[in-house]
Design an enzyme around this catalytic site. Structure first.
Site, short mmCIF file in Angstrom:
data_model
loop_
_atom_site.label_atom_id
_atom_site.label_comp_id
_atom_site.label_asym_id
_atom_site.label_seq_id
_atom_site.Cartn_x
_atom_site.Cartn_y
_atom_site.Cartn_z
N SER A 1 0.86 -1.20 0.00
CA SER A 1 0.00 0.00 0.00
C SER A 1 0.88 1.24 0.00
O SER A 1 2.02 1.20 0.49
CB SER A 1 -0.89 0.01 1.25
OG SER A 1 -1.46 1.28 1.48
N TYR B 1 -1.90 -0.89 10.15
CA TYR B 1 -2.02 -1.24 8.74
C TYR B 1 -0.79 -0.79 7.96
O TYR B 1 -0.19 -1.56 7.21
CB TYR B 1 -3.28 -0.59 8.17
CG TYR B 1 -3.54 -0.86 6.70
CD1 TYR B 1 -4.41 -1.87 6.31
CD2 TYR B 1 -2.95 -0.08 5.70
CE1 TYR B 1 -4.67 -2.11 4.96
CE2 TYR B 1 -3.19 -0.32 4.36
CZ TYR B 1 -4.06 -1.33 4.00
OH TYR B 1 -4.30 -1.57 2.66
#
Length: 276
Positions: A138, A151
């Protein structure tokens, strides 16, 4: 038909990026086994694929279930491609608020699952003479402010794991790479907020409008944009590519917003204004 005669495993394949990638691989000739907790979504995709996609319920936070998924793929003909994609937003607390258990659950979902996917697929790929593994990271792995702390940390770990695994597995003719999505419109955001039905649809619409203005490419990112990059990395077109990543973010990380948005004053324009 870059994947004609090849077999792929996609985790998190029932929706979003995983679903788009499974369909892309099938379109290019592969047979695909998807693992996901979403039984309805996974089975619906399998039922409408003319036998090209199979589904197995899989909780990637459980190593035994990842091992079972890889074993099922091997029993059905082997694994040529693995896309470690399953994930969710995880815990939303900041580092000074998160509990140890929430931290561990997020790591299990987003980082350990990738490690165990590689762990259980690699020996099966090696006995077939090699293969290709692609992991989902990401943009949050590259800086703060894009996603929750746990995350973002896990996704940074995925990038480093990708490099280490590529080195470990090169002797088996197994390539390992990562894709780094930017602002892609999937249900990951609304799921993190616990939204369903009309509320989910409304927020997804707002997200799509916001995403179109979040980077130089003036449209929202689509799961199919990531699927195209994954297909390249998994194909023989990338036969000389391993241990690296592809950033698919519409230019989000080109530089500060002022570098591509004329409505935002940059440092130099502010200095010029101040000295005028």
């Amino acid at each position: 038909m870059r994947f004609q005669g090849k077999r792929a495993v996609v985790t998190g394949g029932a929706s979003g990026i995983g679903r788009a990638t499974a369909l892309r691989l099938v379109d290019e000739g592969a047979d695909v086994l998807i693992g996901d907790l979403d039984v309805a979504g996974g089975q619906e995709l399998a039922d409408t694929s003319n036998g090209r996609i199979r589904f197995q319920r899989t909780d990637v936070t459980q190593a035994a279930e990842i091992e079972a998924l890889m074993a099922a793929a091997d029993a059905a003909g082997g694994i040529d491609v693995l896309f470690n994609n399953a994930g969710a937003a995880g815990s939303r607390e900041k580092i000074d608020e998160i509990s140890p258990d929430d931290w561990d659950r997020t790591m299990a979902l987003l980082l350990r699952s990738v490690a165990m996917g590689i762990r259980y697929a690699a020996p099966l790929m090696a006995k077939r003479g090699g293969g290709a593994i692609v992991n989902t990271s990401s943009v949050s792995a590259l800086g703060s402010g894009y996603a929750p702390t746990a995350y973002s940390t896990a996704k940074a770990g995925v990038l480093h794991l990708t490099k280490i695994a590529a080195a470990d597995l090169a002797k088996h003719n197994i390539r390992v790479n990562a894709v780094i999505p930017g602002f892609i419109t999937t249900n990951i955001f609304t799921s993190a907020l616990g939204l369903e039905g009309a509320a989910r649809d409304h927020v997804n619409g707002v997200i799509a409008q916001t995403a179109a203005k979040a980077q130089p490419v003036q449209r929202a990112g689509r799961p199919e944009d990531i699927a195209a990059a994954v297909a390249y990395l998994a194909s023989d077109d990338a036969a000389f590519v391993t241990g690296t990543d592809i950033l698919v973010d519409g230019g989000m990380l080109i530089g500060t917003r002022a570098s591509w948005d004329d409505s935002v004053p940059g440092i130099f324009s502010a200095l010029e204004a101040a000295s005028a």
